[in-house]
Design a protein around this motif. Structure first.
Motif, PDB file in Angstrom:
ATOM      1  N   GLU A 179      10.123   7.304  64.817  1.00 52.76           N
ATOM      2  CA  GLU A 179       9.588   5.972  65.081  1.00 52.76           C
ATOM      3  C   GLU A 179       9.193   5.233  63.807  1.00 52.76           C
ATOM      4  O   GLU A 179       8.818   4.061  63.866  1.00 52.76           O
ATOM      5  N   VAL A 180       9.248   5.890  62.674  1.00 53.31           N
ATOM      6  CA  VAL A 180       8.890   5.249  61.403  1.00 53.31           C
ATOM      7  C   VAL A 180       9.879   4.125  61.105  1.00 53.31           C
ATOM      8  O   VAL A 180      11.099   4.314  61.147  1.00 53.31           O
ATOM      9  N   LYS A 181       9.354   2.955  60.791  1.00 54.03           N
ATOM     10  CA  LYS A 181      10.194   1.778  60.585  1.00 54.03           C
ATOM     11  C   LYS A 181      10.513   1.552  59.103  1.00 54.03           C
ATOM     12  O   LYS A 181       9.649   1.676  58.247  1.00 54.03           O
ATOM     13  N   ARG A 182      11.769   1.244  58.841  1.00 52.08           N
ATOM     14  CA  ARG A 182      12.241   0.886  57.502  1.00 52.08           C
ATOM     15  C   ARG A 182      11.758   1.892  56.455  1.00 52.08           C
ATOM     16  O   ARG A 182      11.056   1.562  55.500  1.00 52.08           O
ATOM     17  N   TYR A 183      12.198   3.118  56.629  1.00 55.18           N
ATOM     18  CA  TYR A 183      11.733   4.212  55.773  1.00 55.18           C
ATOM     19  C   TYR A 183      12.388   4.157  54.391  1.00 55.18           C
ATOM     20  O   TYR A 183      13.601   3.982  54.256  1.00 55.18           O
ATOM     21  N   ILE A 184      11.559   4.296  53.353  1.00 53.19           N
ATOM     22  CA  ILE A 184      12.015   4.368  51.966  1.00 53.19           C
ATOM     23  C   ILE A 184      11.754   5.786  51.470  1.00 53.19           C
ATOM     24  O   ILE A 184      10.608   6.243  51.451  1.00 53.19           O
ATOM     25  N   ARG A 185      12.792   6.489  51.085  1.00 56.96           N
ATOM     26  CA  ARG A 185      12.660   7.881  50.636  1.00 56.96           C
ATOM     27  C   ARG A 185      12.424   7.903  49.127  1.00 56.96           C
ATOM     28  O   ARG A 185      13.262   7.467  48.332  1.00 56.96           O
ATOM     29  N   VAL A 186      11.253   8.392  48.734  1.00 54.89           N
ATOM     30  CA  VAL A 186      10.897   8.502  47.317  1.00 54.89           C
ATOM     31  C   VAL A 186      11.114   9.945  46.868  1.00 54.89           C
ATOM     32  O   VAL A 186      10.748  10.887  47.581  1.00 54.89           O
ATOM     33  N   ASP A 187      11.706  10.124  45.707  1.00 54.77           N
ATOM     34  CA  ASP A 187      11.973  11.463  45.175  1.00 54.77           C
ATOM     35  C   ASP A 187      10.693  12.039  44.575  1.00 54.77           C
ATOM     36  O   ASP A 187      10.240  11.602  43.517  1.00 54.77           O
ATOM     37  N   TRP A 188      10.130  13.045  45.265  1.00 61.26           N
ATOM     38  CA  TRP A 188       8.932  13.708  44.756  1.00 61.26           C
ATOM     39  C   TRP A 188       9.221  15.136  44.330  1.00 61.26           C
ATOM     40  O   TRP A 188       8.340  15.981  44.340  1.00 61.26           O
ATOM     41  N   GLY A 189      10.469  15.415  44.000  1.00 59.20           N
ATOM     42  CA  GLY A 189      10.805  16.728  43.489  1.00 59.20           C
ATOM     43  C   GLY A 189      11.337  17.675  44.551  1.00 59.20           C
ATOM     44  O   GLY A 189      11.391  17.382  45.747  1.00 59.20           O
ATOM     45  N   THR A 190      11.723  18.864  44.085  1.00 60.97           N
ATOM     46  CA  THR A 190      12.385  19.847  44.939  1.00 60.97           C
ATOM     47  C   THR A 190      11.494  20.335  46.071  1.00 60.97           C
ATOM     48  O   THR A 190      11.925  20.416  47.224  1.00 60.97           O
ATOM     49  N   ASN A 191      10.247  20.681  45.769  1.00 64.74           N
ATOM     50  CA  ASN A 191       9.351  21.204  46.806  1.00 64.74           C
ATOM     51  C   ASN A 191       9.154  20.200  47.941  1.00 64.74           C
ATOM     52  O   ASN A 191       9.128  20.571  49.119  1.00 64.74           O
ATOM     53  N   PHE A 192       9.014  18.936  47.582  1.00 64.89           N
ATOM     54  CA  PHE A 192       8.840  17.901  48.607  1.00 64.89           C
ATOM     55  C   PHE A 192      10.095  17.769  49.452  1.00 64.89           C
ATOM     56  O   PHE A 192      10.012  17.610  50.679  1.00 64.89           O
ATOM     57  N   SER A 193      11.268  17.828  48.828  1.00 62.62           N
ATOM     58  CA  SER A 193      12.517  17.693  49.572  1.00 62.62           C
ATOM     59  C   SER A 193      12.672  18.811  50.596  1.00 62.62           C
ATOM     60  O   SER A 193      13.090  18.572  51.737  1.00 62.62           O
ATOM     61  N   VAL A 194      12.334  20.042  50.185  1.00 61.69           N
ATOM     62  CA  VAL A 194      12.425  21.180  51.108  1.00 61.69           C
ATOM     63  C   VAL A 194      11.442  20.998  52.261  1.00 61.69           C
ATOM     64  O   VAL A 194      11.783  21.185  53.435  1.00 61.69           O
ATOM     65  N   TRP A 195      10.208  20.641  51.935  1.00 62.31           N
ATOM     66  CA  TRP A 195       9.183  20.416  52.960  1.00 62.31           C
ATOM     67  C   TRP A 195       9.575  19.274  53.893  1.00 62.31           C
ATOM     68  O   TRP A 195       9.422  19.367  55.108  1.00 62.31           O
ATOM     69  N   HIS A 196      10.095  18.207  53.318  1.00 62.30           N
ATOM     70  CA  HIS A 196      10.501  17.024  54.095  1.00 62.30           C
ATOM     71  C   HIS A 196      11.548  17.407  55.138  1.00 62.30           C
ATOM     72  O   HIS A 196      11.486  16.970  56.300  1.00 62.30           O
ATOM     73  N   GLY A 197      12.509  18.236  54.729  1.00 64.46           N
ATOM     74  CA  GLY A 197      13.559  18.637  55.646  1.00 64.46           C
ATOM     75  C   GLY A 197      13.052  19.480  56.807  1.00 64.46           C
ATOM     76  O   GLY A 197      13.596  19.419  57.913  1.00 64.46           O
ATOM     77  N   ARG A 209      16.581   4.782  48.749  1.00 66.56           N
ATOM     78  CA  ARG A 209      16.080   5.953  48.030  1.00 66.56           C
ATOM     79  C   ARG A 209      15.741   5.524  46.611  1.00 66.56           C
ATOM     80  O   ARG A 209      16.477   4.752  45.996  1.00 66.56           O
ATOM     81  N   THR A 210      14.650   6.040  46.080  1.00 71.32           N
ATOM     82  CA  THR A 210      14.248   5.682  44.724  1.00 71.32           C
ATOM     83  C   THR A 210      13.474   6.830  44.093  1.00 71.32           C
ATOM     84  O   THR A 210      12.855   7.634  44.789  1.00 71.32           O
ATOM     85  N   SER A 211      13.513   6.904  42.779  1.00 67.41           N
ATOM     86  CA  SER A 211      12.738   7.909  42.049  1.00 67.41           C
ATOM     87  C   SER A 211      11.438   7.326  41.525  1.00 67.41           C
ATOM     88  O   SER A 211      10.713   7.996  40.796  1.00 67.41           O
ATOM     89  N   THR A 212      11.143   6.088  41.894  1.00 66.08           N
ATOM     90  CA  THR A 212       9.969   5.402  41.364  1.00 66.08           C
ATOM     91  C   THR A 212       9.092   4.885  42.490  1.00 66.08           C
ATOM     92  O   THR A 212       9.497   4.027  43.272  1.00 66.08           O
TER      93      THR A 212
END
Length: 290
Positions: A179-197, A209-212
């Motif tokens: 239900e999250v609207k207009r999601y922007i994925r920020v790169d917070w590193g490997t641990n965050f990506s694994v947790w996010h998934g 997607r952005t690194s900033t």
């Protein structure tokens, strides 16, 4: 070898386009092409696969990239060291991945700059791979990163732990990730990506997607959106009502690390820098809400 040839090679690799490289270097496209041909003649190999609108490195070109970057960095350091000799000023180079500057280092660097008049700072934003390589080659004194490099030659210390909070510009309640609207994925590193998934299954495909983090925040405030952003960055906006916390989604805690070579020649000065970085509590940046 003319160092300008390597400079041109790096620019073409970064832009993957001869005309864009020429524009960035304030040269003609013919001059850029001539420099690359001269470099290829020097090494006796082709460095680029030249397809229309699709410039790719050859295997030889891929191998040349790290050497060219090191030589350019060494030259920059040499110029700075020679210039500093007469003034007897110590130089320290600090690099971080994009979001470490956005969330933590900016204010610490300001403090170092203000309180260390005899210290010359070189501050850069680099990719994780570049940071590791330059630390090992001692072309870089201090690195700040979310994912510390793993090498016996490097010393790693924890600097700070902050929370990544799911926030949005929309007031509508959200009960599940989809239900999250207009999601922007920020790169917070490997641990965050694994947790996010694992924890945010079903999250809508990111619109960007952005690194900033600052790019994500500015875009949200101007156009609306949702993202995981650090507590220090969003606290004031939550208080102002410009952002809203997605309280039904989990919070992620992220550590920031400092890395440096165990045999760095400026160990005493690095001790002061490390202390200031550890003691510095980041302050929320001032951004005007549109």
């Amino acid at each position: 070898m003319d160092i300008e040839l390597l400079k041109t090679f790096i620019e073409v690799n970064n832009s993957r386009h001869f005309s864009k490289a020429a524009e960035n270097l304030y040269l003609t496209q013919a001059a850029v092409s001539a420099r690359i041909r001269q470099l290829e003649q020097y090494f006796g190999v082709e460095l680029f696969i030249r397809n229309r609108n699709n410039i790719q490195l050859t295997a030889a070109g891929e191998r040349l990239v790290p050497h060219a970057e090191v030589m350019m960095q060494t030259l920059r350091n040499a110029k700075q060291d020679v210039a500093l000799t007469l003034e007897q000023v110590t130089q320290i180079s600090i690099a971080g991945t994009p979001n470490t500057w956005d969330t933590y280092i900016h204010d610490a660097i300001s403090k170092i700059y203000a309180t260390q008049p005899n210290l010359s700072l070189v501050a850069e934003i680099l990719a994780r791979e570049q940071i590791t390589r330059q630390l090992l080659e001692r072309a870089l004194d201090v690195a700040i990163t979310f994912d510390p490099p793993k090498a016996e030659e490097l010393k790693i210390e924890s600097l700070h732990t902050f929370e990544l909070i799911p926030v949005t510009t929309y007031q509508e309640p959200v009960t599940v990730p989809k239900e999250v609207k207009r999601y922007i994925r920020v790169d917070w590193g490997t641990n965050f990506s694994v947790w996010h998934g694992k924890e945010l299954k079903g999250m809508a495909t990111p619109l960007m997607r952005t690194s900033t983090a600052r790019i994500a925040l500015d875009l949200m405030l101007q156009c609306g959106g949702s993202a995981y952003l650090p507590d220090v960055l969003v606290e004031s906006f939550l208080e102002q009502g410009a952002l809203y916390k997605l309280s039904t989604l989990p919070i992620f805690k992220r550590d920031v690390y400092i890395a440096y070579h165990r045999e760095n020649e400026q160990a005493e000065k690095l001790h002061d820098i490390r202390r200031m970085l550890r003691d510095e509590e980041p302050e929320a940046p001032t951004i005007i809400v549109p």
